[in-house]
Design a protein around this motif. Structure first.
Motif, mmCIF file in Angstrom:
data_model
loop_
_atom_site.group_PDB
_atom_site.id
_atom_site.type_symbol
_atom_site.label_atom_id
_atom_site.label_comp_id
_atom_site.label_asym_id
_atom_site.label_seq_id
_atom_site.Cartn_x
_atom_site.Cartn_y
_atom_site.Cartn_z
ATOM 1 N N UNK A 134 114.275 52.076 70.448
ATOM 2 C CA UNK A 134 114.528 50.854 71.257
ATOM 3 C C UNK A 134 113.855 48.831 70.960
ATOM 4 N N UNK A 135 114.452 48.126 71.048
ATOM 5 C CA UNK A 135 113.942 46.964 71.010
ATOM 6 C C UNK A 135 112.438 46.688 71.153
ATOM 7 N N UNK A 136 112.312 47.450 72.405
ATOM 8 C CA UNK A 136 110.676 47.026 72.944
ATOM 9 C C UNK A 136 109.590 47.612 72.645
ATOM 10 N N UNK A 137 109.606 48.797 72.195
ATOM 11 C CA UNK A 137 109.115 49.758 71.664
ATOM 12 C C UNK A 137 109.166 49.561 69.332
ATOM 13 N N UNK A 138 107.641 49.543 69.588
ATOM 14 C CA UNK A 138 107.109 49.879 68.094
ATOM 15 C C UNK A 138 105.513 49.916 67.975
ATOM 16 N N UNK A 139 106.074 51.295 67.634
ATOM 17 C CA UNK A 139 104.507 52.317 67.576
ATOM 18 C C UNK A 139 104.157 51.888 65.956
ATOM 19 N N UNK A 140 102.733 51.991 66.104
ATOM 20 C CA UNK A 140 102.097 52.234 64.984
ATOM 21 C C UNK A 140 101.724 53.146 64.073
ATOM 22 N N UNK A 141 102.355 54.232 64.829
ATOM 23 C CA UNK A 141 102.324 55.696 62.932
ATOM 24 C C UNK A 141 103.529 55.544 62.589
ATOM 25 N N UNK A 142 103.833 56.838 61.665
ATOM 26 C CA UNK A 142 104.842 56.843 61.170
ATOM 27 C C UNK A 142 106.109 58.099 61.506
ATOM 28 N N UNK A 143 105.351 58.939 62.664
ATOM 29 C CA UNK A 143 106.110 59.265 63.470
ATOM 30 C C UNK A 143 106.775 61.009 62.918
ATOM 31 N N UNK A 144 107.036 61.792 63.846
ATOM 32 C CA UNK A 144 107.362 63.258 63.210
ATOM 33 C C UNK A 144 108.521 62.958 62.196
ATOM 34 N N UNK A 145 109.533 61.848 62.822
ATOM 35 C CA UNK A 145 110.681 62.030 61.898
ATOM 36 C C UNK A 145 110.461 61.664 60.058
ATOM 37 N N UNK A 146 109.968 60.250 59.803
ATOM 38 C CA UNK A 146 109.470 60.092 58.828
ATOM 39 C C UNK A 146 108.735 60.742 57.949
ATOM 40 N N UNK A 147 107.146 60.998 58.899
ATOM 41 C CA UNK A 147 106.675 62.208 58.092
ATOM 42 C C UNK A 147 107.701 63.602 58.008
ATOM 43 N N UNK A 148 108.481 64.243 58.370
ATOM 44 C CA UNK A 148 109.207 65.250 57.881
ATOM 45 C C UNK A 148 110.019 64.829 56.457
ATOM 46 N N UNK A 149 110.609 63.627 56.497
ATOM 47 C CA UNK A 149 111.276 63.327 54.863
ATOM 48 C C UNK A 149 110.007 63.291 54.179
ATOM 49 N N UNK A 150 108.770 62.743 54.381
ATOM 50 C CA UNK A 150 108.175 62.369 53.732
ATOM 51 C C UNK A 150 107.213 64.131 52.837
ATOM 52 N N UNK A 151 107.239 64.378 54.330
ATOM 53 C CA UNK A 151 106.565 66.304 54.017
ATOM 54 C C UNK A 151 107.608 66.832 52.260
ATOM 55 N N UNK A 152 108.678 66.334 53.030
ATOM 56 C CA UNK A 152 109.930 67.539 52.241
ATOM 57 C C UNK A 152 109.554 66.406 51.020
ATOM 58 N N UNK A 153 109.016 65.338 51.177
ATOM 59 C CA UNK A 153 109.483 64.601 49.441
ATOM 60 C C UNK A 153 108.548 65.121 48.380
ATOM 61 N N UNK A 154 107.058 65.448 49.308
ATOM 62 C CA UNK A 154 106.015 65.534 48.696
ATOM 63 C C UNK A 154 105.929 66.982 47.977
ATOM 64 N N UNK A 155 106.837 67.668 48.484
ATOM 65 C CA UNK A 155 107.390 69.673 48.395
ATOM 66 C C UNK A 155 107.870 69.608 47.103
ATOM 67 N N UNK A 156 108.915 68.710 47.198
ATOM 68 C CA UNK A 156 110.353 69.024 46.012
ATOM 69 C C UNK A 156 109.673 67.646 44.647
ATOM 70 N N UNK A 157 109.250 66.717 44.631
ATOM 71 C CA UNK A 157 109.274 65.418 43.736
ATOM 72 C C UNK A 157 107.265 66.089 43.389
ATOM 73 N N UNK A 158 106.673 66.113 43.938
ATOM 74 C CA UNK A 158 105.009 66.099 43.727
ATOM 75 C C UNK A 158 104.784 67.448 43.144
ATOM 76 N N UNK A 159 104.798 68.801 44.130
ATOM 77 C CA UNK A 159 104.982 69.975 43.969
ATOM 78 C C UNK A 159 106.358 70.571 43.100
ATOM 79 N N UNK A 160 107.000 70.064 43.462
ATOM 80 C CA UNK A 160 107.797 70.455 42.100
ATOM 81 C C UNK A 160 109.264 71.956 43.013
ATOM 82 N N UNK A 161 108.776 71.992 44.467
ATOM 83 C CA UNK A 161 108.682 73.106 44.962
ATOM 84 C C UNK A 161 110.650 73.468 44.646
#
Length: 389
Positions: A134-161
């Motif tokens: 929305x153009x009128x809403x700007x959350x300060x948090x990451x949110x669940x969707x970027x959060x999922x991308x981040x957790x997958x990145x950590x799993x595959x690229x850092x933990x090498x899973x």
């Protein structure tokens, strides 16, 4: 968790003209928020934290001598109540902005109304997809969707899973957003999930069948988007099946001290990209200011209170720079024109700006919960970030 559908959201939107704003140069500056304070899933800490920030500002003289009058309205997890709450604080109380809101549904229900009323919302915790589109809403948090991308990145690229799978709990129209988050990970890494089950229910009394199917599919790690009770049930189901070598790539939604105390067997570990600097890292300078204010006001130390605190802090930083009267129009202009604001509790500067969508917080701090520890530990020395295109 209550399911919300677009048709229902449209049904509760009321046609309204643009309300006036401002209560006069000498009156209080009214700021509102719409929150899940009662119902199936509640997030009271966000608005409590925002109020604590505003109370501290008022005690120090307010904004150019004017006090902040903060009104946190309960949406009860109900669409009609969410619509009524927004109209109460925006239309009835003539708020200049919304700050620190935290709800499962209110963005989807109220986004169009906020556009009609030309009012902006600095969301404390954005949850549903409309919070980030929305153009009128700007959350300060990451949110669940970027959060999922981040957790997958950590799993595959850092933990090498490898052989990573997904068990998705879907409410309302969130499936496309989670699919987009997974696609973002694939675009960055060139990797794909081995198995995806998007039929996992919220609040199930038994997750055994879902765990058995995931194990049979050859999953070595699982990403899930659960609330705490569901995740506890899923880990216990895996333990009952003797599946103790699976790695869990979860979201900030399970990051709490109560969750850690409830987990005895975390398999090969529960990993989470905390949306704000981890509050369980006691004594950290990054969280001292927030921690002191929350402790003083007896507000729980959670990611939700971090979000509410930051939303109010960012808002005050912008409003104190307004020359002249503080009204809905001048606040909107100031937020649209603000410069990025940094804080040690987040890995991405915050800016509202003129964009048509706001999903700019793309950093999480890796943390880990290991079997038998009952406590969260740092699992990284710096922020994990989604690479820019």
């Amino acid at each position: 968790m209550r399911k919300i559908f677009p048709a229902l959201a449209a049904a509760v939107l009321l046609t309204a003209g643009c309300a006036g704003s401002g209560t006069g140069a000498d009156g209080p500056i009214v700021v509102g928020s719409v929150n899940a304070l009662s119902g199936a899933a509640t997030f009271p800490e966000a608005s409590q934290a925002a109020k604590a920030v505003f109370d501290a500002a008022n005690a120090a003289g307010g904004v150019n001598g004017r006090k902040i009058e903060y009104k946190a309205i309960d949406d009860k997890g109900d669409p009609a109540a969410a619509a009524a709450a927004a109209r109460e604080v925006v239309g009835g109380d003539d708020a200049v902005a919304l700050v620190g809101s935290s709800s499962l549904i209110e963005c989807e229900i109220n986004a169009k109304y906020y556009e009609q009323q030309k009012i902006l919302s600095v969301q404390g915790i954005g949850v549903d997809p409309a919070c980030f589109s929305s153009p009128n809403i700007a959350p300060v948090n990451v949110g669940p969707f970027h959060d999922m991308t981040l957790t997958l990145l950590y799993g595959s690229e850092t933990l090498k899973l490898d052989n990573i799978c997904a068990l998705l709990e879907i409410a309302g129209n969130t499936l496309p957003a989670y699919r987009a988050a997974i696609d973002e990970w694939t675009k960055i890494t060139g990797k794909k999930l081995k198995y995806v089950d998007s039929t996992v229910p919220y609040g199930s009394s038994d997750y055994t069948s879902y765990i058995v199917k995931a194990r049979a599919a050859g999953c070595k790690a699982i990403t899930v988007n659960p609330v705490e009770p569901d995740s506890i049930g899923q880990l216990k189901a895996a333990q009952a099946q003797g599946w103790n070598d699976v790695t869990w790539l979860l979201l900030t939604s399970v990051y709490s001290e109560n969750y850690a105390k409830a987990i005895s067997n975390a398999g090969a570990g529960v990993y989470v990209p905390a949306e704000f600097y981890p509050f369980t890292d006691a004594g950290s300078p990054q969280t001292k200011e927030w921690r002191d204010l929350m402790t003083k006001n007896k507000i729980p130390l959670t990611s939700f209170s971090q979000g509410g605190y930051l939303a109010a802090k960012y808002f005050l930083d912008v409003v104190k720079g307004i020359k002249g009267d503080v009204t809905r129009e001048t606040v909107t202009q100031a937020l649209r024109e603000m410069r990025p604001v940094s804080d040690p509790m987040v890995g991405t500067p915050y800016v509202f700006g003129p964009a048509q969508a706001h999903h700019d917080n793309t950093a999480g701090w890796p943390i880990k919960l290991a079997s038998g520890t009952n406590k969260w530990e740092l699992a990284g020395q710096d922020w994990l970030r989604i690479p820019k295109p």
